[in-house]
Each structure stands twice: as structure tokens, then as C-alpha cells.
Design a protein around this motif. Structure first.
Motif, PDB file in Angstrom:
ATOM      1  N   UNK A 117       0.694  -1.256   0.154  1.00 21.04           N
ATOM      2  CA  UNK A 117       0.069  -0.062  -0.088  1.00 21.04           C
ATOM      3  C   UNK A 117       0.985   1.128  -0.021  1.00 21.04           C
ATOM      4  N   UNK A 118       1.873   1.273   0.766  1.00 21.59           N
ATOM      5  CA  UNK A 118       2.989   2.212   0.757  1.00 21.59           C
ATOM      6  C   UNK A 118       3.523   2.669  -0.670  1.00 21.59           C
ATOM      7  N   UNK A 119       3.987   1.684  -1.306  1.00 25.70           N
ATOM      8  CA  UNK A 119       4.405   1.603  -2.634  1.00 25.70           C
ATOM      9  C   UNK A 119       3.411   2.215  -3.564  1.00 25.70           C
ATOM     10  N   UNK A 120       1.959   1.969  -3.557  1.00 29.61           N
ATOM     11  CA  UNK A 120       1.086   2.315  -4.153  1.00 29.61           C
ATOM     12  C   UNK A 120       0.881   3.697  -4.080  1.00 29.61           C
ATOM     13  N   UNK A 121       0.872   4.309  -2.668  1.00 35.25           N
ATOM     14  CA  UNK A 121       0.590   5.519  -2.400  1.00 35.25           C
ATOM     15  C   UNK A 121       2.006   6.278  -3.156  1.00 35.25           C
ATOM     16  N   UNK A 122       2.923   5.889  -2.782  1.00 32.30           N
ATOM     17  CA  UNK A 122       4.085   6.552  -3.346  1.00 32.30           C
ATOM     18  C   UNK A 122       4.201   6.901  -4.864  1.00 32.30           C
ATOM     19  N   UNK A 123       3.763   5.691  -5.541  1.00 32.06           N
ATOM     20  CA  UNK A 123       3.613   5.918  -7.077  1.00 32.06           C
ATOM     21  C   UNK A 123       2.597   7.064  -7.523  1.00 32.06           C
ATOM     22  N   UNK A 124       1.458   6.931  -6.707  1.00 32.75           N
ATOM     23  CA  UNK A 124       0.346   7.881  -6.912  1.00 32.75           C
ATOM     24  C   UNK A 124       0.780   9.280  -6.746  1.00 32.75           C
ATOM     25  N   UNK A 125       1.724   9.678  -5.409  1.00 27.13           N
ATOM     26  CA  UNK A 125       2.123  10.819  -5.226  1.00 27.13           C
ATOM     27  C   UNK A 125       3.123  11.356  -6.281  1.00 27.13           C
ATOM     28  N   UNK A 126       3.767  10.432  -6.716  1.00 29.33           N
ATOM     29  CA  UNK A 126       4.958  10.875  -7.741  1.00 29.33           C
ATOM     30  C   UNK A 126       4.209  11.425  -8.970  1.00 29.33           C
ATOM     31  N   UNK A 127       3.014  10.584  -9.371  1.00 23.93           N
ATOM     32  CA  UNK A 127       2.241  10.820 -10.726  1.00 23.93           C
ATOM     33  C   UNK A 127       1.428  12.516 -10.368  1.00 23.93           C
ATOM     34  N   UNK A 128       1.216  12.452  -9.318  1.00 21.58           N
ATOM     35  CA  UNK A 128       0.419  13.803  -8.858  1.00 21.58           C
ATOM     36  C   UNK A 128       1.263  14.763  -8.767  1.00 21.58           C
TER      37      UNK A 128
END
Length: 70
Positions: free
Chosen positions: A25-36
Motif C-alpha cells: 500500500x505504501x508503494x502504491x501511494x508513493x507511485x500515486x504521489x509521484x504521478x500527482x
């Protein structure tokens, strides 16, 4: 991390592999944050990912705590 640990194996069987789920979940959130953050980084002159290459599992490497050991 907890190989050959009967206590850990029992906890995983009873509760699921919470550290692995949290890491995923942390990796998913990190990817989303990088995208945003890409438009913001572009406006500052930074290329996305220029600081560090993305590596699966590279972030959020905390040791697991047993339930009740806060």
C-alpha cells in the motif's frame, strides 16, 4: 525478514501478512504521489525521477512490530 519463524508464520496464518500489505500500500501511494507531483516538479525544472530511480521495495523499510508492542 522473518524466515523460519514459527511465531511469525502463525501470525500470518491468523491475521494475514500485514507488513507485506502495508508495504504494498505504501508503494502504491508513493507511485500515486509521484504521478500527482509531476506537474509541480516540471514547473520547478526537475525531471520526474531524476533524483533517484524508482526501485520496488526501496521505500518504507521499517521492521514489523508485533501486535500490542507499540
Amino acid at each position: 525478514m522473518f524466515q523460519d519463524s514459527p511465531i511469525y508464520d502463525r501470525l500470518v496464518a491468523e491475521r494475514g501478512d500485514i507488513p507485506a500489505q502495508a508495504r504494498s500500500e505504501a508503494e502504491r501511494v508513493s507511485r500515486e504521489l509521484e504521478y500527482v507531483m509531476r506537474p509541480f516538479q516540471s514547473s520547478l525544472g526537475h525531471a520526474p525521477g531524476a533524483e533517484r530511480p524508482a526501485q520496488p521495495g526501496a521505500g518504507w523499510q521499517r521492521s514489523a512490530l508485533l501486535p500490542g508492542s507499540h
